[in-house]
Motif scaffolding. Structure first.
Motif, PDB file in Angstrom:
ATOM      1  N   HIS A 145       5.853   0.107   3.175  1.00 34.79           N
ATOM      2  CA  HIS A 145       6.210   0.230   2.054  1.00 34.79           C
ATOM      3  C   HIS A 145       7.806   0.286   2.013  1.00 34.79           C
ATOM      4  O   HIS A 145       8.549   1.492   1.773  1.00 34.79           O
ATOM      5  N   HIS A 181      -4.950   2.680   7.670  1.00 34.60           N
ATOM      6  CA  HIS A 181      -5.342   3.972   8.104  1.00 34.60           C
ATOM      7  C   HIS A 181      -6.694   3.923   9.113  1.00 34.60           C
ATOM      8  O   HIS A 181      -6.832   4.317  10.224  1.00 34.60           O
ATOM      9  N   HIS A 212      -5.551   0.417   1.569  1.00 34.11           N
ATOM     10  CA  HIS A 212      -5.384   1.525   2.169  1.00 34.11           C
ATOM     11  C   HIS A 212      -6.866   2.086   2.005  1.00 34.11           C
ATOM     12  O   HIS A 212      -7.609   2.196   0.855  1.00 34.11           O
ATOM     13  N   ASP A 242       3.824   2.649   8.099  1.00 30.64           N
ATOM     14  CA  ASP A 242       3.613   3.273   6.770  1.00 30.64           C
ATOM     15  C   ASP A 242       5.136   3.402   6.253  1.00 30.64           C
ATOM     16  O   ASP A 242       6.083   2.978   6.798  1.00 30.64           O
ATOM     17  N   HIS A 245       1.969  -2.507   8.412  1.00 30.70           N
ATOM     18  CA  HIS A 245       1.736  -1.658   7.295  1.00 30.70           C
ATOM     19  C   HIS A 245       3.141  -0.890   6.871  1.00 30.70           C
ATOM     20  O   HIS A 245       3.215   0.118   7.577  1.00 30.70           O
TER      21      HIS A 245
HETATM   22 ZN   LIG Z   1       0.606   3.151   2.860  1.00 27.80          ZN
END
Ligand SMILES: [Zn+2]
Length: 422
Positions: free
Chosen positions: A66, A242, A205, A293, A64
């Motif tokens: 970005h 998460h 998420h 993340d 995961h």
């Molecule tokens: Zn995220």
């Protein structure tokens, strides 16, 4: 192209297979041999690499991220999740172009390579230009749509699903939504129709903060997991990112629907979201992978740091030093990550698997003595131990150098974008 790695300590990550000294061969993008040197086939190799006792293992799967958020590193720190998103991130992202996203993703890929990451699952603004960056740099990437009420449309999501899947062997595209709190019910019902049309898993998420869960219960009388399940969004499985605040009932739904979890411990700590119940997930049989993340909420893209936090936080959460031991963490970062990215041909080192391989330098002080290699990697290892990163049979990073990449140009272009978005 054939490459031979010899004199290596080989950690295949296959269940119940001990580390052994031997060699590994690749041809084009596949592993063609893993085993003892005395049994190895001979042949013409383009390169023969003496590993000098260093460890060869499957690369880490960052489940995961970005990547394009490299623009916001150290720009909006020390805020709570909602202030950070609404006041700092969303307004700046509105100014970001596809070309910006491409450049910022390239910067992130450099960092992944130094951390032994051989595949990413990336949810960000312009999947097409992220895919271009990954193909250009040689990174394996599963793109995930971050659909929400601000965009894109369902038509765009469906078009991307059909166009980006199969566009390049390094690239895939998954159906996803950003989060419950950024989507309304009607939009989610329409996403559910798409999920059923393509019999696709869903990526989202979820249950990141207590506030998010409480507000969802206030809106719909259900936790986010139960709400999504009630809409049929988990009918074909999926992954929640998460999963810090899931309940026992949520976990039963996750087991029934084959929903995995990607834990992002550094981001959860920095945003004070909480500590995910990893030990509980594992004991229940839920598949757990690891993600960094984005580089604004973390702020590093460093799988070693995440691996250490996964085990250390689990031990403190359970007040039990036996919780989530190092071999379990390594499995999360490799085998489980491959399952959650639907890339099981990258999970272990075996003949016929894709050649997504890393070499870790054991000839460094933090890796001595070599008594227990998995423990060394998770408890004392760090990204400076990454000696080589190979993706799809191509060595992209070796001894601190990036192959065929003008690093200074990427830094310079990324700086210009950051200046624009500041
Ligand atoms: Zn995220």
């Amino acid at each position: 192209m054939r490459i031979r790695f010899y004199n290596a300590r080989i950690l295949t990550m296959k269940e119940n297979e001990d580390i052994f000294t031997g060699e590994l061969h690749t041809q084009d993008n596949r592993i063609t041999y893993v085993g003892k040197s005395e049994d190895a086939p001979e042949g013409d190799f383009l390169r023969e690499i003496d590993c000098k006792g260093n460890v060869i293992m499957p690369g880490f799967k960052n489940c995961h991220t970005h990547s394009g958020m490299t623009a916001f590193r150290s720009l909006a720190d020390d805020l709570n999740l909602q202030d950070w998103l609404n006041n700092e991130i969303f307004p700046r992202e509105a100014k970001m172009s596809g070309e910006d996203c491409n450049i910022l993703t390239k910067l992130a890929i450099l960092e992944y390579l130094t951390s032994g990451v051989t595949s990413i699952q990336d949810m960000y603004l312009t999947p097409e230009t992220i895919a271009d960056a990954c193909v250009e740099m040689g990174m394996r990437c599963e793109l995930v749509s971050g659909l929400n009420k601000f965009g894109p449309t369902l038509d765009v999501l469906e078009r991307r699903y059909n166009e980006l899947n199969g566009k390049n062997p390094l690239i895939g595209f998954k159906m996803g939504v950003h989060a419950e709190y950024t989507c309304d019910k009607e939009l989610l019902q329409n996403v559910s129709k798409l999920i059923h049309k393509y019999e696709s898993p869903l990526y989202v998420h979820m249950s990141e903060t207590k506030t998010e869960v409480d507000e969802c219960i206030g809106r719909y009388g259900m936790t986010p997991v139960a709400f999504f399940d009630s809409l049929g969004l988990f009918d074909f499985g999926g992954v929640i990112y998460h999963g810090v605040w899931t309940t026992d009932e949520d976990m039963e739904i996750m087991l029934k629907r084959n929903i995995g979890v990607v834990t992002n411990p550094a981001s959860n700590l920095k945003l004070a979201s909480g500590i995910a119940p990893i030990d509980k997930y594992l004991k229940k049989g839920i598949t757990v992978g690891i993600g960094t993340d984005g580089p604004s909420s973390n702020n590093a893209l460093d799988m070693f740091r995440e691996m250490y936090l996964v085990t250390a936080l689990a031990k403190v959460r359970e007040m039990n030093p036996l919780a989530v031991p190092a071999p379990e963490v390594l499995k999360m970062a490799t085998v489980n990550g491959a399952i959650l990215q639907e890339h099981t041909d990258t999970d272990t080192l075996a003949k016929g698997k894709l050649a997504d391989i890393i070499m870790l330098d054991m000839n460094m002080p933090n890796m001595q003595p070599i008594l227990n290699i998995p423990n060394n990697i998770v408890y004392s290892g760090c990204k400076s131990n990454v000696k080589m990163t190979m993706i799809d049979g191509v060595i992209l990073y070796e001894d601190g150098r990036f192959a065929g990449v003008d690093v200074e140009e990427i830094y310079s272009e990324a700086s210009a974008v950051m200046e624009k978005l500041k």
